[in-house]
Design a protein around this motif. Structure first.
Motif, mmCIF file in Angstrom:
data_model
loop_
_atom_site.group_PDB
_atom_site.id
_atom_site.type_symbol
_atom_site.label_atom_id
_atom_site.label_comp_id
_atom_site.label_asym_id
_atom_site.label_seq_id
_atom_site.Cartn_x
_atom_site.Cartn_y
_atom_site.Cartn_z
ATOM 1 N N TYR A 57 -1.458 -27.428 35.259
ATOM 2 C CA TYR A 57 -1.951 -28.788 35.527
ATOM 3 C C TYR A 57 -3.467 -28.808 35.738
ATOM 4 N N VAL A 58 -4.025 -27.681 36.170
ATOM 5 C CA VAL A 58 -5.470 -27.609 36.405
ATOM 6 C C VAL A 58 -6.239 -27.881 35.119
ATOM 7 N N LEU A 59 -5.682 -27.473 33.990
ATOM 8 C CA LEU A 59 -6.359 -27.705 32.710
ATOM 9 C C LEU A 59 -6.509 -29.198 32.438
ATOM 10 N N GLY A 60 -5.580 -29.997 32.920
ATOM 11 C CA GLY A 60 -5.709 -31.440 32.797
ATOM 12 C C GLY A 60 -6.719 -32.008 33.774
ATOM 13 N N PHE A 61 -6.766 -31.465 34.972
ATOM 14 C CA PHE A 61 -7.672 -31.963 35.998
ATOM 15 C C PHE A 61 -9.138 -31.778 35.629
ATOM 16 N N VAL A 62 -9.442 -30.789 34.803
ATOM 17 C CA VAL A 62 -10.853 -30.505 34.510
ATOM 18 C C VAL A 62 -11.401 -31.356 33.362
ATOM 19 N N LEU A 63 -10.578 -32.178 32.731
ATOM 20 C CA LEU A 63 -11.035 -32.990 31.607
ATOM 21 C C LEU A 63 -11.713 -34.254 32.126
ATOM 22 N N PRO A 64 -13.038 -34.374 31.971
ATOM 23 C CA PRO A 64 -13.757 -35.525 32.530
ATOM 24 C C PRO A 64 -13.255 -36.839 31.940
ATOM 25 N N GLY A 65 -13.028 -37.801 32.780
ATOM 26 C CA GLY A 65 -12.593 -39.117 32.341
ATOM 27 C C GLY A 65 -11.108 -39.186 32.070
ATOM 28 N N ILE A 66 -10.596 -38.231 31.326
ATOM 29 C CA ILE A 66 -9.173 -38.231 30.980
ATOM 30 C C ILE A 66 -8.317 -38.040 32.230
ATOM 31 N N ALA A 67 -8.714 -37.096 33.073
ATOM 32 C CA ALA A 67 -7.949 -36.855 34.295
ATOM 33 C C ALA A 67 -7.968 -38.079 35.205
ATOM 34 N N GLU A 68 -9.135 -38.691 35.342
ATOM 35 C CA GLU A 68 -9.237 -39.881 36.185
ATOM 36 C C GLU A 68 -8.331 -40.991 35.668
ATOM 37 N N HIS A 69 -8.353 -41.201 34.365
ATOM 38 C CA HIS A 69 -7.526 -42.255 33.771
ATOM 39 C C HIS A 69 -6.040 -41.957 33.972
ATOM 40 N N ALA A 70 -5.646 -40.707 33.756
ATOM 41 C CA ALA A 70 -4.239 -40.344 33.867
ATOM 42 C C ALA A 70 -3.726 -40.519 35.297
ATOM 43 N N LEU A 71 -4.539 -40.153 36.271
ATOM 44 C CA LEU A 71 -4.100 -40.253 37.660
ATOM 45 C C LEU A 71 -4.024 -41.698 38.136
ATOM 46 N N ARG A 72 -4.883 -42.555 37.612
ATOM 47 C CA ARG A 72 -4.862 -43.969 38.025
ATOM 48 C C ARG A 72 -3.794 -44.778 37.288
ATOM 49 N N ALA A 73 -3.336 -44.279 36.158
ATOM 50 C CA ALA A 73 -2.426 -45.051 35.303
ATOM 51 C C ALA A 73 -1.131 -45.393 36.033
ATOM 52 N N GLY A 74 -0.597 -46.569 35.699
ATOM 53 C CA GLY A 74 0.678 -46.994 36.266
ATOM 54 C C GLY A 74 0.662 -47.083 37.771
ATOM 55 N N ASP A 75 -0.432 -47.630 38.323
ATOM 56 C CA ASP A 75 -0.574 -47.733 39.771
ATOM 57 C C ASP A 75 -0.421 -46.356 40.418
ATOM 58 N N TRP A 76 -1.163 -45.379 39.858
ATOM 59 C CA TRP A 76 -1.218 -44.027 40.398
ATOM 60 C C TRP A 76 0.167 -43.360 40.360
ATOM 61 N N PHE A 77 0.861 -43.537 39.236
ATOM 62 C CA PHE A 77 2.226 -43.021 39.118
ATOM 63 C C PHE A 77 2.290 -41.507 39.327
ATOM 64 N N LEU A 78 1.399 -40.748 38.655
ATOM 65 C CA LEU A 78 1.447 -39.290 38.774
ATOM 66 C C LEU A 78 1.236 -38.838 40.211
ATOM 67 N N LEU A 79 0.285 -39.459 40.870
ATOM 68 C CA LEU A 79 0.000 -39.087 42.249
ATOM 69 C C LEU A 79 1.218 -39.314 43.135
ATOM 70 N N ARG A 80 1.952 -40.354 42.860
ATOM 71 C CA ARG A 80 3.137 -40.664 43.666
ATOM 72 C C ARG A 80 4.228 -39.610 43.520
ATOM 73 N N GLN A 81 4.186 -38.867 42.420
ATOM 74 C CA GLN A 81 5.200 -37.826 42.211
ATOM 75 C C GLN A 81 4.903 -36.570 43.013
ATOM 76 N N PHE A 82 3.700 -36.472 43.554
ATOM 77 C CA PHE A 82 3.307 -35.245 44.243
ATOM 78 C C PHE A 82 3.994 -35.071 45.596
ATOM 79 N N THR A 83 4.352 -36.172 46.257
ATOM 80 C CA THR A 83 4.746 -36.077 47.656
ATOM 81 C C THR A 83 6.081 -36.764 47.932
ATOM 82 N N SER A 84 6.782 -36.227 48.912
ATOM 83 C CA SER A 84 8.003 -36.857 49.402
ATOM 84 C C SER A 84 7.796 -37.490 50.770
#
Length: 271
Positions: free
Chosen positions: A138-165
């Motif tokens: 996943y770190v390879l995705g995090f280092v992509l400028p702009g793309i990582a920011e867009h992916a994490l914000r997408a869908g009301d921060w959907f990916l971020l919501r999957q990180f935690t219970s």
């Protein structure tokens, strides 16, 4: 708010007694320690919980290489200097754990003992095998400028919501990372240190260390924490936390707190 290493740093301080310093990781602020601060303070410690550079109320420099491990480590030493604390009990999680390993290895005179949550010794991570490297793609995705920011914000921060219970934690992240420049600052930890975070050869640690690992951590396997014992000369204690995710200080706080109090030692001992 303190002037530390060329930036304004926010740090909370709770209680009186020997100092304990809590270092958070991605994508947190000092608030991730909310289930530890009161317990440690009640046990007789002075608990320091800063927002690391780029997070919370601490300033966020704009350059990628404002977030190298050298600068992150210097921030913490500068914080101790600003507060006139010669030596501290150190606890770190995620990136805070990596910073903690650096300080324990390179500036051991400032550390009485060290607790790391999730992240093993950098060399142990580097040599933990193919499965560990696959866990961290996943770190390879995090280092992509702009793309990582867009992916994490997408869908009301959907990916971020999957990180935690932990209930409500995703909303805290969303609030904190939505401020201008803050998500990029958090991702710059990965971008600035991609080739230097987990070297195969790294100094051994000469202070006592306890490593806490949770069995539902998707990114960091058990081997990298257990093998950290090879790099600690003053005793390494490994504790497996069952049924907890990567943020074990939240999802298994009672067990974590008990282990912290046991390992930190007598509050009356000199620091």
């Amino acid at each position: 708010m303190l002037d530390v290493n060329g930036l304004r740093m926010h740090v909370t301080t709770t209680g009186e007694g020997p100092p304990v310093l809590l270092l958070h990781g991605f994508p947190d602020t000092h608030a991730v320690w909310r289930k530890q601060v009161g317990v440690l303070a009640a046990a007789g410690y002075r608990v320091l919980a800063p927002d690391l550079r780029g997070y919370g109320r601490t300033e966020a420099p704009g350059g990628v290489f404002d977030y190298t491990l050298v600068k992150l480590r210097s921030d913490i030493i500068g914080l101790l200097d600003a507060l006139e604390i010669p030596k501290v009990r150190l606890i770190g999680h995620d990136w805070g754990g990596i910073i903690g390993w650096q300080i324990a290895a390179l500036v051991p005179q400032r550390v009485e003992r060290f607790v790391t949550l999730s992240t093993g010794h950098p060399s142990a991570i580097a040599q933990a095998g193919l499965l560990q490297h696959l866990r961290m793609t996943y770190v390879l995705g995090f280092v992509l400028p702009g793309i990582a920011e867009h992916a994490l914000r997408a869908g009301d921060w959907f990916l971020l919501r999957q990180f935690t219970s932990e209930p409500g934690q995703a909303e805290i992240w969303k609030r904190d990372l939505s401020a201008p420049g803050r998500l990029t600052a958090a991702l710059n930890y990965y971008r600035a240190n991609l080739n230097m975070s987990f070297p195969h050869s790294y100094p051994r640690v000469k202070v006592p260390v306890m490593g806490l690992w949770s069995d539902r951590d998707p990114a960091l396997g058990e081997r990298q924490m257990q093998d950290s014992a090879r790099y600690v000369e003053s005793g390494f204690r490994f504790e497996r936390i069952r049924d907890a995710d990567h943020w074990l200080q939240l999802t298994a706080h009672e067990r974590v707190n008990a282990l912290l109090l046991d390992f930190l030692g007598s509050r009356a001992s000199p620091v």
